[in-house]
Motif scaffolding. Structure first.
Motif, PDB file in Angstrom:
ATOM      1  N   UNK A 126       0.853  -1.185   0.000  1.00  0.00           N
ATOM      2  CA  UNK A 126       0.000   0.000   0.000  1.00  0.00           C
ATOM      3  C   UNK A 126       0.892   1.239   0.000  1.00  0.00           C
ATOM      4  N   UNK A 127       0.463   2.251  -0.721  1.00  0.00           N
ATOM      5  CA  UNK A 127       1.228   3.489  -0.833  1.00  0.00           C
ATOM      6  C   UNK A 127       0.317   4.667  -0.481  1.00  0.00           C
ATOM      7  N   UNK A 128       0.765   5.570   0.393  1.00  0.00           N
ATOM      8  CA  UNK A 128       0.022   6.792   0.720  1.00  0.00           C
ATOM      9  C   UNK A 128       0.982   7.979   0.637  1.00  0.00           C
ATOM     10  N   UNK A 129       0.452   9.126   0.211  1.00  0.00           N
ATOM     11  CA  UNK A 129       1.325  10.282   0.052  1.00  0.00           C
ATOM     12  C   UNK A 129       0.510  11.567   0.074  1.00  0.00           C
ATOM     13  N   UNK A 130       1.198  12.688   0.219  1.00  0.00           N
ATOM     14  CA  UNK A 130       0.532  13.982   0.209  1.00  0.00           C
ATOM     15  C   UNK A 130       1.536  15.102   0.327  1.00  0.00           C
ATOM     16  N   UNK A 178      -2.507   4.353  -3.241  1.00  0.00           N
ATOM     17  CA  UNK A 178      -2.435   3.391  -4.329  1.00  0.00           C
ATOM     18  C   UNK A 178      -1.936   2.055  -3.823  1.00  0.00           C
ATOM     19  N   UNK A 179      -2.013   1.060  -4.671  1.00  0.00           N
ATOM     20  CA  UNK A 179      -1.504  -0.268  -4.365  1.00  0.00           C
ATOM     21  C   UNK A 179      -0.621  -0.714  -5.513  1.00  0.00           C
ATOM     22  N   UNK A 191      -2.324   0.760  -9.039  1.00  0.00           N
ATOM     23  CA  UNK A 191      -3.407   1.720  -9.197  1.00  0.00           C
ATOM     24  C   UNK A 191      -3.096   2.971  -8.393  1.00  0.00           C
ATOM     25  N   UNK A 192      -3.651   4.088  -8.836  1.00  0.00           N
ATOM     26  CA  UNK A 192      -3.363   5.362  -8.197  1.00  0.00           C
ATOM     27  C   UNK A 192      -4.638   6.187  -8.085  1.00  0.00           C
ATOM     28  N   UNK A 193      -4.911   6.750  -6.909  1.00  0.00           N
ATOM     29  CA  UNK A 193      -6.061   7.624  -6.689  1.00  0.00           C
ATOM     30  C   UNK A 193      -5.576   8.906  -6.016  1.00  0.00           C
ATOM     31  N   UNK A 194      -6.041  10.055  -6.537  1.00  0.00           N
ATOM     32  CA  UNK A 194      -5.585  11.334  -5.983  1.00  0.00           C
ATOM     33  C   UNK A 194      -6.732  12.333  -5.863  1.00  0.00           C
ATOM     34  N   UNK A 195      -6.575  13.249  -4.907  1.00  0.00           N
ATOM     35  CA  UNK A 195      -7.519  14.356  -4.726  1.00  0.00           C
ATOM     36  C   UNK A 195      -6.705  15.630  -4.518  1.00  0.00           C
ATOM     37  N   UNK A 196      -7.042  16.685  -5.311  1.00  0.00           N
ATOM     38  CA  UNK A 196      -6.433  18.006  -5.138  1.00  0.00           C
ATOM     39  C   UNK A 196      -7.438  18.928  -4.450  1.00  0.00           C
ATOM     40  N   UNK A 218      -7.594   9.252 -11.245  1.00  0.00           N
ATOM     41  CA  UNK A 218      -7.463   7.801 -11.085  1.00  0.00           C
ATOM     42  C   UNK A 218      -6.667   7.278 -12.273  1.00  0.00           C
ATOM     43  N   UNK A 219      -5.784   6.331 -12.013  1.00  0.00           N
ATOM     44  CA  UNK A 219      -5.001   5.831 -13.123  1.00  0.00           C
ATOM     45  C   UNK A 219      -4.123   4.656 -12.773  1.00  0.00           C
ATOM     46  N   UNK A 220      -3.276   4.304 -13.737  1.00  0.00           N
ATOM     47  CA  UNK A 220      -2.306   3.225 -13.596  1.00  0.00           C
ATOM     48  C   UNK A 220      -0.915   3.811 -13.419  1.00  0.00           C
ATOM     49  N   UNK A 221      -0.102   3.101 -12.658  1.00  0.00           N
ATOM     50  CA  UNK A 221       1.252   3.562 -12.361  1.00  0.00           C
ATOM     51  C   UNK A 221       2.221   2.418 -12.555  1.00  0.00           C
TER      52      UNK A 221
END
Length: 225
Positions: A126-130, A178-179, A191-196, A218-221
């Motif tokens: 699992x990946x988290x960031x900000x 993302x995971x 997979x990647x999910x982001x909110x601005x 939302x996208x692929x990484x």
């Protein structure tokens, strides 16, 4: 005697619980390529066209911080392009379909994030960031316009640029998750999910729809180790 012999034959200190997945440390350097769909929601009714849903390409690089275990600092850059017009009724920019275009805006979203990964299994994490992000927009007069349409588009493009670059509207912090699945020793796919966040709304004093300025992605990484 037979029961005693069986007991003494068993190995002492044998493991009775399954071994947990090994902890996978963060790599010192990771390069990632991303393909996303960006959603810019709007709620202007008949005063504007619908919010754009855009394809986007991006790249990022992450470095392991030497003093903080498993925490990385990531630099990211994502690109998109879409049409805008300026509404003098609403006194702000609005999204535009090609037939109502005045300006073509090229956006490059630059972000600097703290990133941490959490191993779930030997191959899944699992990946988290900000962190802070800036949408550095280039505003161009839309192509294919002539005569009075081009003159009007030129004025609107100038006002669109002034609006986007004024009062810190380019500043949009981001959080994401993302995971990632390990494909090979040197490649991960995930997979990647982001909110601005439109944090500029705190100080501009505008009366805006509640969804105005928010962005979702939302996208692929694909990560190269």
């Amino acid at each position: 005697m037979f029961f005693v012999s069986v007991l003494t034959a068993l190995p002492l200190g044998a493991e009775t619980t399954p071994e947990l997945p090994a902890k996978l440390p963060a790599e010192k350097f990771t390069l990632a390529f991303r393909g996303s769909v960006l959603i810019f929601p709007e709620d202007n009714g008949l005063d504007s066209d619908s919010g754009p849903i855009l394809p986007s390409a991006g790249i990022s690089a992450a470095w392991l911080l030497p003093l903080v275990k498993s925490l990385q600092i990531e630099l990211s850059l994502d690109f998109y392009g879409t049409y805008y017009a300026y509404s003098y009724k609403l006194d702000r920019t609005i999204p535009a379909n090609p037939e109502n275009r005045s300006a073509f805006v090229i956006g490059s979203i630059l972000g600097v994030q703290a990133l941490k990964t959490f191993p779930l299994t030997d191959t899944l994490r699992l990946r988290v960031y900000g962190g802070p992000a800036a949408d550095l927009r280039i505003c161009l007069i839309a192509d294919g316009l002539e005569g009075e349409d081009e003159k009007d588009a030129s004025k609107q493009t100038s006002d669109i640029a002034a609006y986007f670059w004024g009062q810190g509207r380019w500043f949009m912090p981001v959080i994401g998750t993302g995971m990632d699945f390990t494909v090979t020793e040197k490649l991960r796919m995930g997979l990647d999910l982001r909110v601005w966040f439109p944090i500029y709304r705190l100080w501009t004093g505008e009366s805006l729809p509640s969804i105005e300025g928010w962005r979702f992605g939302a996208g692929l990484r694909f990560s190269v180790l």
